[in-house]
Design a protein around this motif. Structure first.
Motif, PDB file in Angstrom:
ATOM      1  N   HIS A 166       0.814  -1.225   0.000  1.00 15.71           N
ATOM      2  CA  HIS A 166       0.000   0.000   0.000  1.00 15.71           C
ATOM      3  C   HIS A 166       0.846   1.272   0.000  1.00 15.71           C
ATOM      4  O   HIS A 166       0.313   2.366   0.186  1.00 15.71           O
TER       5      HIS A 166
ATOM      6  N   HIS B 173      -7.337  -7.427  10.592  1.00 11.54           N
ATOM      7  CA  HIS B 173      -6.708  -7.675   9.287  1.00 11.54           C
ATOM      8  C   HIS B 173      -6.823  -9.157   8.971  1.00 11.54           C
ATOM      9  O   HIS B 173      -6.734  -9.990   9.872  1.00 11.54           O
TER      10      HIS B 173
ATOM     11  N   ASP C  56      -5.226 -11.836   2.113  1.00 13.66           N
ATOM     12  CA  ASP C  56      -6.163 -11.803   0.980  1.00 13.66           C
ATOM     13  C   ASP C  56      -5.882 -12.858  -0.087  1.00 13.66           C
ATOM     14  O   ASP C  56      -6.600 -12.924  -1.090  1.00 13.66           O
TER      15      ASP C  56
ATOM     16  N   ARG D 231     -12.128 -13.804   5.777  1.00 12.20           N
ATOM     17  CA  ARG D 231     -12.499 -12.507   5.175  1.00 12.20           C
ATOM     18  C   ARG D 231     -14.014 -12.292   5.234  1.00 12.20           C
ATOM     19  O   ARG D 231     -14.477 -11.177   5.458  1.00 12.20           O
TER      20      ARG D 231
END
Ligand code: ATP
Ligand code: MG
Length: 138
Positions: A52, A115, A118, A85
């Protein structure tokens, strides 16, 4: 079985809701097979959130994630990455489904309590970032 990395973020540790969050994680069928509480250094946070670094919120994100204790954990289940998730809910709590961790507990898109990895490649990288094989007890 699949593994994923979970972090309970500083907004949640400050409000003493790590137990409530972990109850939701365990009720979803995810086993906590490694766990530690620590404060990330700025250098560690910059590396962890390296993907990021070009985003406008990067500096704020590093400041936030280093602002207090976090609880880092390895979760295990069939399809653990997708299951966790789904259990977390959308990044922005305003868009998160009812019953998800972020719907119930997140304060904002940044202070969003948890968190989760992913992808399977990132899960491996993130688990190795925090844990040795000996620290993971399935
Ligand atoms: P995480 O990686 O923490 O599990 P995520 O995968 O749902 O969350 P990412 O897009 O990877 O979301 O963003 C990483 C983190 O950066 C988010 O959890 C949030 O804390 C922060 N973040 C994402 N988008 C924004 C934004 N627009 N403004 C402020 N912070 C943001
Ligand atoms: Mg992410």
């Amino acid at each position: 079985m699949e593994r994923t990395l979970s972090i309970i973020k500083p907004d949640a540790t400050k409000r003493s809701i790590t137990g409530k969050i972990n109850a939701m994680i365990e009720e979803a069928g995810l086993s906590i097979i490694a766990q530690k509480r620590l404060i990330l250094s700025v250098v560690q946070a910059e590396e962890f959130y390296g993907v990021h670094k070009e985003r406008p919120f990067f500096r704020d994100l590093v400041n936030f994630i280093t602002s207090g204790p976090v609880v880092v954990q390895v979760l295990e289940a069939e399809n653990a990455i997708a299951l966790y998730r789904k259990t977390m809910g959308a990044t922005n709590p305003k868009e998160a489904d009812k019953g998800t961790i972020r719907y119930e507990h997140a304060e904002s898109i940044e202070a969003n309590s948890v968190h989760g990895s992913d992808s399977s490649d990132n899960a491996k990288i993130e688990i190795d970032f925090f844990f040795t094989d000996e620290e993971i007890v399935g």
